[in-house]
Design a protein around this motif. Structure first.
Motif, PDB file in Angstrom:
ATOM      1  N   THR A  16      50.854  31.747  44.826  1.00  0.00           N
ATOM      2  CA  THR A  16      50.168  31.774  43.538  1.00  0.00           C
ATOM      3  C   THR A  16      48.685  31.588  43.798  1.00  0.00           C
ATOM      4  OG1 THR A  16      52.067  30.844  42.365  1.00  0.00           O
ATOM      5  CG2 THR A  16      49.924  30.641  41.288  1.00  0.00           C
ATOM      6  N   ILE A  17      47.874  32.513  43.278  1.00  0.00           N
ATOM      7  CA  ILE A  17      46.422  32.430  43.435  1.00  0.00           C
ATOM      8  C   ILE A  17      45.796  32.426  42.052  1.00  0.00           C
ATOM      9  CG2 ILE A  17      44.354  33.578  44.306  1.00  0.00           C
ATOM     10  CD1 ILE A  17      46.110  34.798  46.509  1.00  0.00           C
ATOM     11  N   VAL A  18      44.915  31.455  41.810  1.00  0.00           N
ATOM     12  CA  VAL A  18      44.164  31.368  40.562  1.00  0.00           C
ATOM     13  C   VAL A  18      42.690  31.421  40.932  1.00  0.00           C
ATOM     14  CG1 VAL A  18      43.646  29.952  38.537  1.00  0.00           C
ATOM     15  CG2 VAL A  18      45.969  29.969  39.493  1.00  0.00           C
ATOM     16  N   ASP A  19      41.948  32.350  40.303  1.00  0.00           N
ATOM     17  CA  ASP A  19      40.538  32.531  40.629  1.00  0.00           C
ATOM     18  C   ASP A  19      39.756  32.719  39.333  1.00  0.00           C
ATOM     19  OD1 ASP A  19      38.020  33.327  41.631  1.00  0.00           O
ATOM     20  OD2 ASP A  19      38.935  34.279  43.361  1.00  0.00           O
ATOM     21  N   ALA A  20      38.606  32.061  39.228  1.00  0.00           N
ATOM     22  CA  ALA A  20      37.782  32.158  38.024  1.00  0.00           C
ATOM     23  C   ALA A  20      36.929  33.421  38.026  1.00  0.00           C
ATOM     24  CB  ALA A  20      36.887  30.929  37.922  1.00  0.00           C
ATOM     25  N   ASN A  21      37.095  34.262  39.039  1.00  0.00           N
ATOM     26  CA  ASN A  21      36.274  35.459  39.185  1.00  0.00           C
ATOM     27  C   ASN A  21      37.152  36.685  39.394  1.00  0.00           C
ATOM     28  OD1 ASN A  21      33.632  34.038  39.290  1.00  0.00           O
ATOM     29  ND2 ASN A  21      34.579  33.111  41.093  1.00  0.00           N
ATOM     30  N   ALA A  22      36.504  37.789  39.722  1.00  0.00           N
ATOM     31  CA  ALA A  22      37.214  39.017  40.100  1.00  0.00           C
ATOM     32  C   ALA A  22      37.756  38.858  41.511  1.00  0.00           C
ATOM     33  CB  ALA A  22      36.259  40.202  40.029  1.00  0.00           C
TER      34      ALA A  22
END
Length: 93
Positions: free
Chosen positions: A10-16
């Motif tokens: 699972t990866i969560v990123d605030a960007n593109a």
């Protein structure tokens, strides 16, 4: 590039994000607040993506071995060009 040989990722990123050549033996979940590019061959059990209102652009092969791929882009566009196997269930919203 992401390599997970056992289990889910699972990866969560605030960007593109641009996903290069990646293999996940389990399920892959991507939650972003921007565009998602799939530019390298990617293999996963099931795939779930959410980009807020960012677009999804696939330019390399995508193999979803367990059969389910879900792409949620809000008001962004979704462009899929090569999802394998062809019998997999793909949902785009």
């Amino acid at each position: 590039t992401l390599q997970v040989s056992a289990g889910n990722a699972t990866i969560v990123d605030a960007n593109a994000m641009n996903l290069g050549t990646s293999t996940v033996t389990g399920n892959l979940t991507l939650t972003l607040a921007g565009n998602l590019g799939i530019s390298g061959a990617t293999s996963a059990g099931n795939l779930a993506t959410s980009t807020g209102n960012g677009s999804v652009l696939q330019s390399a092969s995508l193999n979803v071995s367990a059969g389910f791929a879900n792409f949620s882009a809000g008001t962004g566009s979704i462009t899929l060009t090569n999802v394998q196997p062809s019998s997999s269930h793909t949902a785009a919203s």
